[in-house]
Design a protein around this motif. Structure first.
Motif, PDB file in Angstrom:
ATOM      1  N   ALA A 159      11.194 -22.695  40.031  1.00 61.54           N
ATOM      2  CA  ALA A 159      12.083 -22.863  38.877  1.00 61.54           C
ATOM      3  C   ALA A 159      11.932 -21.686  37.919  1.00 61.54           C
ATOM      4  CB  ALA A 159      11.758 -24.172  38.161  1.00 61.54           C
ATOM      5  N   LEU A 160      10.702 -21.252  37.670  1.00 61.29           N
ATOM      6  CA  LEU A 160      10.466 -20.121  36.777  1.00 61.29           C
ATOM      7  C   LEU A 160      10.968 -18.808  37.379  1.00 61.29           C
ATOM      8  CD1 LEU A 160       6.932 -21.056  35.395  1.00 61.29           C
ATOM      9  CD2 LEU A 160       9.134 -21.208  34.219  1.00 61.29           C
ATOM     10  N   GLU A 161      10.960 -18.712  38.699  1.00 66.36           N
ATOM     11  CA  GLU A 161      11.525 -17.520  39.340  1.00 66.36           C
ATOM     12  C   GLU A 161      13.019 -17.430  39.077  1.00 66.36           C
ATOM     13  OE1 GLU A 161      10.582 -17.657  43.462  1.00 66.36           O
ATOM     14  OE2 GLU A 161       8.417 -17.429  43.180  1.00 66.36           O
ATOM     15  N   LEU A 162      13.708 -18.555  39.112  1.00 66.03           N
ATOM     16  CA  LEU A 162      15.137 -18.553  38.811  1.00 66.03           C
ATOM     17  C   LEU A 162      15.388 -18.205  37.346  1.00 66.03           C
ATOM     18  CD1 LEU A 162      16.334 -21.701  40.793  1.00 66.03           C
ATOM     19  CD2 LEU A 162      16.963 -19.314  41.237  1.00 66.03           C
ATOM     20  N   VAL A 163      14.493 -18.650  36.473  1.00 62.21           N
ATOM     21  CA  VAL A 163      14.639 -18.346  35.042  1.00 62.21           C
ATOM     22  C   VAL A 163      14.554 -16.836  34.821  1.00 62.21           C
ATOM     23  CG1 VAL A 163      13.519 -18.583  32.787  1.00 62.21           C
ATOM     24  CG2 VAL A 163      13.777 -20.576  34.279  1.00 62.21           C
ATOM     25  N   ARG A 164      13.719 -16.165  35.591  1.00 64.56           N
ATOM     26  CA  ARG A 164      13.529 -14.714  35.430  1.00 64.56           C
ATOM     27  C   ARG A 164      14.498 -13.893  36.280  1.00 64.56           C
ATOM     28  NH1 ARG A 164       7.940 -16.547  35.309  1.00 64.56           N
ATOM     29  NH2 ARG A 164       7.831 -16.354  37.589  1.00 64.56           N
ATOM     30  N   ALA A 165      15.395 -14.533  36.975  1.00 68.71           N
ATOM     31  CA  ALA A 165      16.340 -13.815  37.841  1.00 68.71           C
ATOM     32  C   ALA A 165      17.270 -12.925  37.007  1.00 68.71           C
ATOM     33  CB  ALA A 165      17.166 -14.804  38.653  1.00 68.71           C
ATOM     34  N   PRO A 166      17.685 -11.773  37.540  1.00 68.36           N
ATOM     35  CA  PRO A 166      18.586 -10.869  36.794  1.00 68.36           C
ATOM     36  C   PRO A 166      19.892 -11.554  36.385  1.00 68.36           C
ATOM     37  CG  PRO A 166      17.684  -9.766  38.730  1.00 68.36           C
ATOM     38  CD  PRO A 166      17.302 -11.204  38.840  1.00 68.36           C
ATOM     39  N   GLU A 167      20.349 -12.502  37.208  1.00 70.26           N
ATOM     40  CA  GLU A 167      21.614 -13.182  36.888  1.00 70.26           C
ATOM     41  C   GLU A 167      21.547 -14.001  35.601  1.00 70.26           C
ATOM     42  OE1 GLU A 167      21.258 -12.856  41.390  1.00 70.26           O
ATOM     43  OE2 GLU A 167      19.979 -13.347  39.681  1.00 70.26           O
ATOM     44  N   ALA A 168      20.334 -14.310  35.154  1.00 69.27           N
ATOM     45  CA  ALA A 168      20.196 -15.120  33.942  1.00 69.27           C
ATOM     46  C   ALA A 168      20.768 -14.409  32.718  1.00 69.27           C
ATOM     47  CB  ALA A 168      18.729 -15.462  33.719  1.00 69.27           C
ATOM     48  N   LYS A 169      20.787 -13.072  32.765  1.00 71.34           N
ATOM     49  CA  LYS A 169      21.340 -12.322  31.640  1.00 71.34           C
ATOM     50  C   LYS A 169      22.854 -12.465  31.534  1.00 71.34           C
ATOM     51  CE  LYS A 169      17.635  -8.866  31.938  1.00 71.34           C
ATOM     52  NZ  LYS A 169      17.318  -7.428  32.129  1.00 71.34           N
ATOM     53  N   GLU A 170      23.479 -12.940  32.575  1.00 70.16           N
ATOM     54  CA  GLU A 170      24.933 -13.084  32.565  1.00 70.16           C
ATOM     55  C   GLU A 170      25.394 -14.447  32.024  1.00 70.16           C
ATOM     56  OE1 GLU A 170      26.593 -12.190  36.400  1.00 70.16           O
ATOM     57  OE2 GLU A 170      24.959 -10.793  36.868  1.00 70.16           O
ATOM     58  N   LEU A 171      24.455 -15.328  31.733  1.00 72.16           N
ATOM     59  CA  LEU A 171      24.802 -16.672  31.280  1.00 72.16           C
ATOM     60  C   LEU A 171      25.325 -16.656  29.849  1.00 72.16           C
ATOM     61  CD1 LEU A 171      21.721 -18.659  32.652  1.00 72.16           C
ATOM     62  CD2 LEU A 171      24.042 -18.644  33.598  1.00 72.16           C
ATOM     63  N   GLY A 172      26.166 -17.622  29.547  1.00 74.27           N
ATOM     64  CA  GLY A 172      26.620 -17.808  28.180  1.00 74.27           C
ATOM     65  C   GLY A 172      25.547 -18.468  27.336  1.00 74.27           C
ATOM     66  N   LYS A 173      25.851 -18.666  26.054  1.00 73.27           N
ATOM     67  CA  LYS A 173      24.862 -19.200  25.130  1.00 73.27           C
ATOM     68  C   LYS A 173      24.386 -20.596  25.545  1.00 73.27           C
ATOM     69  CE  LYS A 173      23.674 -17.633  21.800  1.00 73.27           C
ATOM     70  NZ  LYS A 173      22.473 -16.793  21.509  1.00 73.27           N
ATOM     71  N   ALA A 174      25.313 -21.489  25.829  1.00 74.18           N
ATOM     72  CA  ALA A 174      24.935 -22.860  26.182  1.00 74.18           C
ATOM     73  C   ALA A 174      24.082 -22.889  27.445  1.00 74.18           C
ATOM     74  CB  ALA A 174      26.178 -23.725  26.356  1.00 74.18           C
ATOM     75  N   GLU A 175      24.472 -22.089  28.463  1.00 74.57           N
ATOM     76  CA  GLU A 175      23.715 -22.071  29.708  1.00 74.57           C
ATOM     77  C   GLU A 175      22.338 -21.446  29.518  1.00 74.57           C
ATOM     78  OE1 GLU A 175      26.757 -20.995  29.343  1.00 74.57           O
ATOM     79  OE2 GLU A 175      28.001 -22.323  30.561  1.00 74.57           O
ATOM     80  N   THR A 176      22.259 -20.442  28.639  1.00 75.32           N
ATOM     81  CA  THR A 176      20.972 -19.801  28.365  1.00 75.32           C
ATOM     82  C   THR A 176      20.004 -20.785  27.719  1.00 75.32           C
ATOM     83  OG1 THR A 176      22.009 -17.623  28.098  1.00 75.32           O
ATOM     84  CG2 THR A 176      19.829 -17.931  27.110  1.00 75.32           C
ATOM     85  N   ILE A 177      20.486 -21.584  26.768  1.00 75.55           N
ATOM     86  CA  ILE A 177      19.626 -22.561  26.112  1.00 75.55           C
ATOM     87  C   ILE A 177      19.210 -23.649  27.090  1.00 75.55           C
ATOM     88  CG2 ILE A 177      19.606 -24.365  24.338  1.00 75.55           C
ATOM     89  CD1 ILE A 177      21.312 -22.463  22.634  1.00 75.55           C
TER      90      ILE A 177
END
Length: 361
Positions: free
Chosen positions: A124-142
């Motif tokens: 789960a933490l690996e997915l949190v650190r994935a490069p794609e996480a920077k593309e998320l919107g505000k709600a998805e980031t939170i």
């Protein structure tokens, strides 16, 4: 190769393909029109039922997937519905397929939460650190931050879970769509870290922000305090003031129309006179009677004028000698026509004011 047959579930009455959002309908254009309409109807049905009947919603999503397995939006919908139904492996497989087909970050927060559910917080933490996480919107980031905090808690890193949620959006005065869930997650992790008083405060912030009742923060407050929660979830102060206004209204309704004084106050004053020492020479300038924290001041030296004063000079002198509301009784004021021209000796005033038992409560 054997093909698994998936029976088509019955559609709810009145469903039309047009109820599917425009973006999803555009993704179905590669299908034949009849097939696209059937798939669209089952996706709509799945969305309608996902909260109240996840299993039935999953049946519709599986049928749509069977008819359009190469369409990313269909695989994504199937994954989300399977997640709500608790089918973790199926949900994760569908969401991974949707990411491969459509690109982009996909539902990273949901996928990370599934990894937690499968007992794999490190993934789960690996997915949190994935490069794609920077593309998320505000709600998805939170949402992803909330899942990451849960994963750290699964690993026993309680303080790190708390720190991970200390983001700029964690402001108790903010009222964003994600605020209730963020406040609740922060309170829950504070409690897990042993910071009960801080957790209680943030559960209160959650109740204030959760106008739609999305969380059970009110019940969590009740568990921590041992007190029942009001229907509104918040206890308001000022109930004593409202009760006081009611008492004042009742007091005003008993006011004598001729003298402007309160009958109840006169009765209390009469009792005070009866209990006073007859030999006392001191006159109290003022008697204060306090009832339910509301003070009413009575001027004992005030003279009461009646229409008998205009009858004759002798009668006027006699009435004036009555002093201190002599025309009044504990049960109410006598009318002017009933006043007898008699001389009443003024009663001595009590030593103390207010009378015993009438003090502040």
């Amino acid at each position: 190769m054997t093909t698994t047959h998936v029976e088509e579930p019955d559609l709810p009455d009145g469903i039309t393909p047009g109820e599917l959002d425009d973006e999803a309908r555009r993704d179905l254009r590669g299908l034949q029109k009849d097939t696209a309409d059937v798939v669209a109807k089952h996706l709509v049905a799945a969305g309608m039922l996902v909260d109240e009947d996840p299993e039935q919603a999953l049946a519709h999503a599986r049928y749509a997937r069977r008819r359009a397995s190469r369409i990313a939006v269909v695989r994504e919908a199937a994954g989300i519905v399977a997640y709500h139904a608790g089918e973790w492996n199926e949900a994760l497989g569908e969401l991974r397929a949707a990411r491969r087909m459509g690109g982009g970050p996909g539902h990273l927060a949901v996928m990370a939460d599934i990894e937690r559910a499968l007992g794999r917080p490190e993934r789960a933490l690996e997915l949190v650190r994935a490069p794609e996480a920077k593309e998320l919107g505000k709600a998805e980031t939170i949402e992803l931050a909330i899942v990451a905090a849960g994963a750290r808690r699964d690993l026993g890193e309680f303080d790190a879970a708390v720190v991970g949620l200390q983001i700029p959006e964690l402001e108790p005065t903010r009222r964003e769509p994600w605020s209730p869930r963020l406040f609740y997650a922060y309170a829950d992790n504070l409690l897990a870290a042993g910071r009960e008083s801080d957790a209680l405060q943030w559960f209160v912030h959650t109740v204030d922000a959760d106008a739609d009742g999305e969380t059970d923060a009110g019940e969590r407050i009740a568990e921590l305090t041992g007190e029942p929660v009001d229907d509104d979830g918040v206890t308001f102060q000022g109930e004593d003031e409202v009760e006081l206004e009611s008492v004042d209204s009742d007091t005003d309704s008993d006011t004598d129309p001729d003298t402007g004084e309160d009958d109840g106050v006169v009765a209390d004053e009469a009792d005070t006179h009866a209990d006073a020492d007859a030999d006392t020479d001191e006159d109290a300038d003022e008697v204060t009677v306090s009832a339910t924290s509301a003070e009413v001041t009575v001027e004992p030296d005030a003279e009461v004028a009646t229409t008998a004063e205009v009858a004759t000079t002798a009668e006027a002198d006699a009435v004036q000698a009555g002093t201190t509301g002599g025309a009044e009784t504990a049960g109410g004021a006598e009318t002017a026509a009933e006043v007898e021209p008699v001389v009443v000796e003024p009663a001595d005033q009590p030593d103390e004011s207010p009378a015993d038992g009438a003090g502040d409560r």
